[in-house]
Motif scaffolding. Sequence first.
Motif, short mmCIF file in Angstrom:
data_model
loop_
_atom_site.label_atom_id
_atom_site.label_comp_id
_atom_site.label_asym_id
_atom_site.label_seq_id
_atom_site.Cartn_x
_atom_site.Cartn_y
_atom_site.Cartn_z
N ASP A 5 0.02 -43.41 -18.50
CA ASP A 5 -0.03 -43.75 -17.08
C ASP A 5 1.08 -43.04 -16.30
N ASP A 6 2.22 -42.80 -16.93
CA ASP A 6 3.27 -42.03 -16.27
C ASP A 6 2.73 -40.66 -15.84
N LYS A 16 7.86 -49.54 -25.20
CA LYS A 16 6.93 -48.77 -24.37
C LYS A 16 5.63 -48.52 -25.12
N SER A 22 7.46 -46.16 -12.83
CA SER A 22 6.63 -46.40 -14.00
C SER A 22 6.30 -47.89 -14.14
N ALA A 23 5.18 -48.16 -14.80
CA ALA A 23 4.85 -49.54 -15.17
C ALA A 23 5.75 -50.03 -16.29
N TYR A 24 6.44 -49.12 -16.96
CA TYR A 24 7.37 -49.47 -18.02
C TYR A 24 8.72 -49.85 -17.41
N ASP A 67 -0.29 -46.53 -23.52
CA ASP A 67 -0.93 -46.60 -22.20
C ASP A 67 0.08 -46.40 -21.08
N GLN A 68 1.28 -46.93 -21.25
CA GLN A 68 2.31 -46.75 -20.22
C GLN A 68 2.77 -45.29 -20.15
N GLU A 69 2.89 -44.65 -21.30
CA GLU A 69 3.27 -43.23 -21.31
C GLU A 69 2.19 -42.38 -20.65
#
Length: 258
Positions: A110-111, A103, A11-13, A106-108
Amino acid sequence: METFTKYQLTSAYRNLPINVFISPGNKDTTTALVLHPGAFEPAWGDSHRYKQILLWLQRKLSFKPHIVTYQTSRIQKPPPRLPIDKNYWKEMEKYWQEIFNGKTFDQELDDVRKIFNFLLSRKIKVIHSLGFSFGGTLAMILTSEFPQVTKVCTLGSAISTKRDYLPVITGYPDKPWLLKRISRFPHYINLYQGFEDTVVPFHDVEEIFCAVQKAKRVSVHRISKADHMFSGKNKYGLSSANTLLPEIKAFFELNINE
């Protein structure tokens, strides 16, 4: 079939893992049925209700899809053991704020985007989505990016940002942004909401229904005695499972040759 393999994406997170669970369908099928969990669901396990729901659908659907579910990235911390009383949700919200600390929406999103791209890299050509709560919201949004998605069925999913129990991630988009993306969907969408849902207002479902005018078919169902997560005391953990599961199966069977 019936054996799930775990895959991990990044992830990006915080570069944390996204866990993806897949049970293969028929060797010739190129369709994946993805179950999108609510944002705050517990870790996947053998007794998890989503596993039982997916396995039932895989056995009953004529095209025997690959079945998929996932857990988006989060800080790993065991949930507290709490009695179900008036303080339960406040205490759980503190826990959710800890595991999703910082978080973004957008990160969610993107997951889940990464999961879809992962499936497409494995020669999946058609994606069906079954989404609970926030997971259904993400599934609807991604129809605007992935033409491979041809059917979406949601249970208790929302678009409203002015309500209690919003996901604790930050940067939640406004309703017009959400509706614009959902409105582009040209295929089949099925919307369920429980009469006992105290989290998502029913007008959210009505607005989604009005927005998806390009869809080949859109239907709305309200289920008596069903709460926000459609919880039930059976092996599927699903309210009205004896009628709801066959209805969901029938939806995913619609025009399967398209």
